[in-house]
Structures are given as structure tokens and as C-alpha cells.
Design an enzyme around this catalytic site. Structure first.
Site, short mmCIF file in Angstrom:
data_model
loop_
_atom_site.label_atom_id
_atom_site.label_comp_id
_atom_site.label_asym_id
_atom_site.label_seq_id
_atom_site.Cartn_x
_atom_site.Cartn_y
_atom_site.Cartn_z
N ARG A 83 -13.94 -17.62 -23.36
CA ARG A 83 -14.72 -17.60 -24.60
C ARG A 83 -15.71 -16.45 -24.55
O ARG A 83 -16.88 -16.62 -24.18
CB ARG A 83 -15.44 -18.94 -24.80
N ASP A 141 -18.35 -13.54 -25.53
CA ASP A 141 -19.49 -13.50 -26.44
C ASP A 141 -19.35 -12.36 -27.46
O ASP A 141 -18.46 -11.52 -27.35
CB ASP A 141 -20.79 -13.29 -25.64
N ARG A 153 -23.12 -11.06 -17.47
CA ARG A 153 -24.05 -10.02 -17.95
C ARG A 153 -25.42 -10.15 -17.28
O ARG A 153 -26.09 -9.15 -17.01
CB ARG A 153 -24.16 -10.08 -19.46
#
Length: 264
Positions: free
Chosen positions: A62, A64, A209
Site C-alpha cells: 500500500r 503512499d 521514509r
């Protein structure tokens, strides 16, 4: 064990697996949302035009908003049809926008699920290390023209590998279980570009990240490598580094217990 089915006419629902690449720049992430352009939503709209009914798509990762995929793996069930898997690939690409491309399709056993059957997801993060940005790469790298100590980053990454509570690397209000196993981090230096490669079965939201932003702080000399262990133990998002921009991140590959025939 995986079974790849080779048939053009069938009388039961068919489970299709596809490998998909996309440029995440103009998408608000993977997951379908009403009135918002997402990767899942666009793929499901294309399948509805092809099969004249809603088709639910499962994705392995999934991603971002703004995150790209070299190889997102999806599975979906289609009704009985005489269209073969190559025909499904061509029909999908004919109905998809130019920032999504399906590069392989296959029919697999009905028990296979792109999300739940995967045992490893590999992410790549690219940092452009030059005083000038390459204009044509700016959407696919984090331009960071400041010196980074690569060996220090490699030493500090060791503290992140293995099973840990990664609460320090998740959004503040994310209430998911936070223990994950990070199998491996590789730091690879290319001319003008630093690659950080992460391998794990699953990740927390924005975890990769945040790991990148934290490792960059160490590489800049803001923190010593040993601080990474303290950050992990703190279980406090405010103690970790900044969240790196989404445009440098790619879902690079997804691995399954046994690869089907003819799969890369």
C-alpha cells in the site's frame, strides 16, 4: 506450492496475478478512496470497463501518495471468460492511463493473494548526491546535495536490522502493532546517487521514509551511529529523523514462497 493455470476457457472464477509498474507522482497513494485518484481505484475502474462489473483488486504493498512502484503485484478474481492472460494484459493497458503499465499477467491458484501470500517486500530509496539536479530525474529521487558519510550510514544501519518495535518510525497516531522484522538494509553508492535498499515482510506506514531520514541525519554527522539503538528503544517518533520525501521511494520487488513459471 503455487500452481499456474494455463487455460483459455473455464467455468469458474479465475484468479489473475499481474505485475504492475506506476509513476506515483499524480496518485494519492495505492488504496481506493472516493473522489480521489489512487492506483487501486484507477485499476479497478479499468477492470470494470473490461468485465462490465466491479472487480476488487488486492495489492502487495500500500504505497503512499507520491511513491512509485517498479513491481507492484496484484491479484483479482474475474468471472468465467474465454480471454487468455495475454489478452487481459493488453485489455488492461488499453484502459489504463500512461502512468500505469501492466507488464505481466498469469492465472494462479485461487488460494494465492498478492498481499497475504507475499513473504518479502523490497523497497528502494534513491538520493541524488550532486550539487546540480538532473531535471529529468527530479520526480524519482530525493535531491540532497550535502555530503554524506556512507560508511557511517552502513554502520548505523546494523542497529535497525532484525526484529524490533519500530514505534519511533511510524506516524504519531498510527495504532497498528509496531513490531516488525527488518531482514536487511543495503547501502549502495552509484555515481551521483545513493541507493538505500530495505527488505522485510511488512512495514509500518511511512516507516521506510522515516528510516531514510534518520540514516541521513547520521550520515550528515548530526548523530553518532550508536544513537540509532537509542532511537529504536525510545519508541518515540519525535526522537527519529525527518520523513524523507515520497518521490525517492520505489516498491521494487515482492517475493513469494514459490515463483510461478515464466515469472521474473
Amino acid at each position: 506450492m503455487w500452481t499456474v493455470l494455463d487455460r483459455t476457457i473455464c467455468f469458474v472464477k479465475r484468479n489473475i496475478m499481474a505485475y504492475v509498474s506506476y509513476d506515483g507522482t499524480d496518485f494519492h497513494g495505492w488504496q481506493a478512496q472516493e473522489g480521489i485518484r489512487t492506483v487501486q481505484g484507477v485499476i479497478e475502474s479499468a477492470l470494470q470497463r473490461i468485465f462490465k462489473k466491479h472487480i476488487n483488486v488486492q495489492g502487495a504493498g500500500r504505497t503512499d501518495k507520491g511513491v512509485h512502484a517498479r513491481k507492484q503485484v496484484i491479484t483479482f478474481y474475474i468471472p468465467p471468460s474465454s480471454i487468455d492472460v495475454e489478452g487481459i494484459k493488453h485489455a488492461m493497458n488499453a484502459n489504463l492511463p500512461e502512468d500505469i503499465y501492466v507488464w505481466q499477467t498469469m492465472e494462479v491458484d485461487e488460494s494465492i493473494n498478492a498481499r497475504f501470500s507475499a513473504y518479502k517486500r523490497i523497497y528502494h530509496y534513491y538520493i541524488w548526491q550532486d550539487e546540480d539536479i538532473d531535471l529529468f530525474k527530479r520526480k524519482y529521487v530525493w535531491w540532497f546535495p550535502h555530503p554524506l558519510d556512507i560508511e557511517v550510514i552502513r554502520r548505523s544501519a546494523i542497529y535497525l536490522e532484525g526484529e524490533h518495535d519500530f514505534s519511533s518510525f511510524r506516524p504519531m497516531k498510527d495504532d497498528k502493532k509496531t513490531v516488525r522484522t527488518l531482514d536487511r538494509i543495503r547501502i549502495i553508492l552509484y555515481p551521483h546517487c545513493l541507493l538505500m535498499r530495505f527488505e522485510a515482510r511488512s512495514y509500518l506506514r511511512s516507516m521506510v521514509r522515516t528510516l531514510v531520514g534518520t540514516l541521513v541525519n547520521v550520515g550528515r554527522g548530526i548523530w553518532e551511529p550508536e544513537r540509532l539503538k537509542w532511537i529504536v528503544d525510545a519508541r518515540d517518533r519525535s526522537q527519529a529523523g525527518p520523513t524523507a520525501p515520497p518521490n525517492g521511494l520505489f516498491l521494487y520487488d515482492v517475493l513469494y514462497p514459490k515463483r510461478p513459471k515464466n515469472a521474473d
